[in-house]
Write a protein that holds these residues in place. Structure first.
Motif, PDB file in Angstrom:
ATOM      1  N   VAL A   1       0.836  -1.203   0.000  1.00  0.00           N
ATOM      2  CA  VAL A   1       0.000   0.000   0.000  1.00  0.00           C
ATOM      3  C   VAL A   1       0.874   1.257   0.000  1.00  0.00           C
ATOM      4  N   THR A   2       1.996   1.188   0.709  1.00  0.00           N
ATOM      5  CA  THR A   2       2.827   2.367   0.940  1.00  0.00           C
ATOM      6  C   THR A   2       3.892   2.573  -0.123  1.00  0.00           C
ATOM      7  N   PHE A   3       4.416   1.469  -0.676  1.00  0.00           N
ATOM      8  CA  PHE A   3       5.539   1.567  -1.598  1.00  0.00           C
ATOM      9  C   PHE A   3       5.213   0.859  -2.915  1.00  0.00           C
ATOM     10  N   GLU A   4       5.922   1.272  -3.969  1.00  0.00           N
ATOM     11  CA  GLU A   4       5.650   0.758  -5.305  1.00  0.00           C
ATOM     12  C   GLU A   4       6.293  -0.598  -5.526  1.00  0.00           C
ATOM     13  N   ASN A   5       5.800  -1.286  -6.528  1.00  0.00           N
ATOM     14  CA  ASN A   5       6.335  -2.590  -6.895  1.00  0.00           C
ATOM     15  C   ASN A   5       7.300  -2.480  -8.073  1.00  0.00           C
ATOM     16  N   ASN A   6       7.804  -1.269  -8.326  1.00  0.00           N
ATOM     17  CA  ASN A   6       8.731  -1.035  -9.429  1.00  0.00           C
ATOM     18  C   ASN A   6      10.166  -1.225  -8.958  1.00  0.00           C
ATOM     19  N   GLU A   7      10.995  -1.736  -9.861  1.00  0.00           N
ATOM     20  CA  GLU A   7      12.383  -2.028  -9.504  1.00  0.00           C
ATOM     21  C   GLU A   7      13.197  -0.753  -9.364  1.00  0.00           C
ATOM     22  N   ARG A   8      14.071  -0.750  -8.391  1.00  0.00           N
ATOM     23  CA  ARG A   8      14.946   0.378  -8.120  1.00  0.00           C
ATOM     24  C   ARG A   8      16.383  -0.118  -7.929  1.00  0.00           C
ATOM     25  N   VAL A   9      17.331   0.775  -8.156  1.00  0.00           N
ATOM     26  CA  VAL A   9      18.747   0.500  -7.925  1.00  0.00           C
ATOM     27  C   VAL A   9      19.266   1.548  -6.953  1.00  0.00           C
ATOM     28  N   GLY A  10      20.102   1.132  -6.019  1.00  0.00           N
ATOM     29  CA  GLY A  10      20.617   2.116  -5.081  1.00  0.00           C
ATOM     30  C   GLY A  10      21.535   1.508  -4.050  1.00  0.00           C
TER      31      GLY A  10
END
Length: 214
Positions: free
Chosen positions: A65-74
């Protein structure tokens, strides 16, 4: 109206006074100033614009609900001393590519494509700089040194990255988040600080509000 917001009651039973919520947002703004100061040591035109400052409580059962399901790099970085916890910096995939080019533009020939290893190392270095700038601004505000561990490269969805942080230690969930953009380099990124809940609440109880508002 009650001085305590039920919406800001974590699973651990901690509660945050409504008056403290504005302070959390202000701390997000202060962190952005630290990011810009740090990055301008790298590139003078690395101006930073704020896209969103937020705070919240991350619950493992509500990450979708709070965060996206899209991939991130970091990167993920541990805070070994007060306020303890972790820092996360992530880039959308396109921004990660632009971030790598920014960091490598002085070592690559024109048209040369960096290797995956070089790009990941560059993104890790930039992510570490972003987190350090954010935390340094808090340290200056509180007039207290805040240690930050070495950056560990991460790549996953936002939900998975936050979930991993919550699994790393107890009394985590409260966070301050700043989404920023570097227009000159077409880079967007998010930095999230997850201090230990009890320590953050102690900070909010003791903080000089006038110092933060300056």
């Amino acid at each position: 109206m009650s001085k305590t917001s039920n919406q800001n009651r974590g699973a651990t039973g901690h509660r945050i006074d409504v008056e403290s919520l504005a302070v959390l947002n202000r701390l997000g703004d202060i962190g952005i100033g630290g990011i810009e100061q740090r990055l301008q040591r790298l590139k003078q035109d690395a101006n930073v614009t704020s896209e969103q400052v937020a705070h919240g409580y991350a619950r493992p059962d509500l990450l979708d609900v709070t965060f996206e399901n899209n991939e991130r790099v970091g990167v993920k970085m541990k805070l070994p001393g007060a306020p303890f916890g972790f820092a996360l910096v992530w880039f959308p995939m396109t921004s990660a590519n632009n971030a790598a080019r920014l960091m490598l533009q002085d070592v690559l020939n024109e048209g040369q494509t960096p290797s995956h290893k070089m790009a990941r190392s560059a993104i890790t270095e930039l992510g570490g700089m972003v987190a350090a700038g954010f935390v340094d601004a808090w340290a200056d505000t509180f007039e207290q040194e805040i240690d930050l561990g070495a950056p560990t490269p991460v790549q996953a969805t936002e939900q998975a990255l936050v979930g991993n942080v919550l699994e790393e230690g107890e009394d985590l969930g409260l966070y301050v988040s700043s989404a920023v953009r570097l227009p000159s380099y077409d880079i967007s990124l998010n930095v999230l600080l997850f201090p230990r809940n009890a320590v953050l609440l102690q900070i909010l109880d003791r903080i000089d509000v006038q110092r933060v508002r300056r």
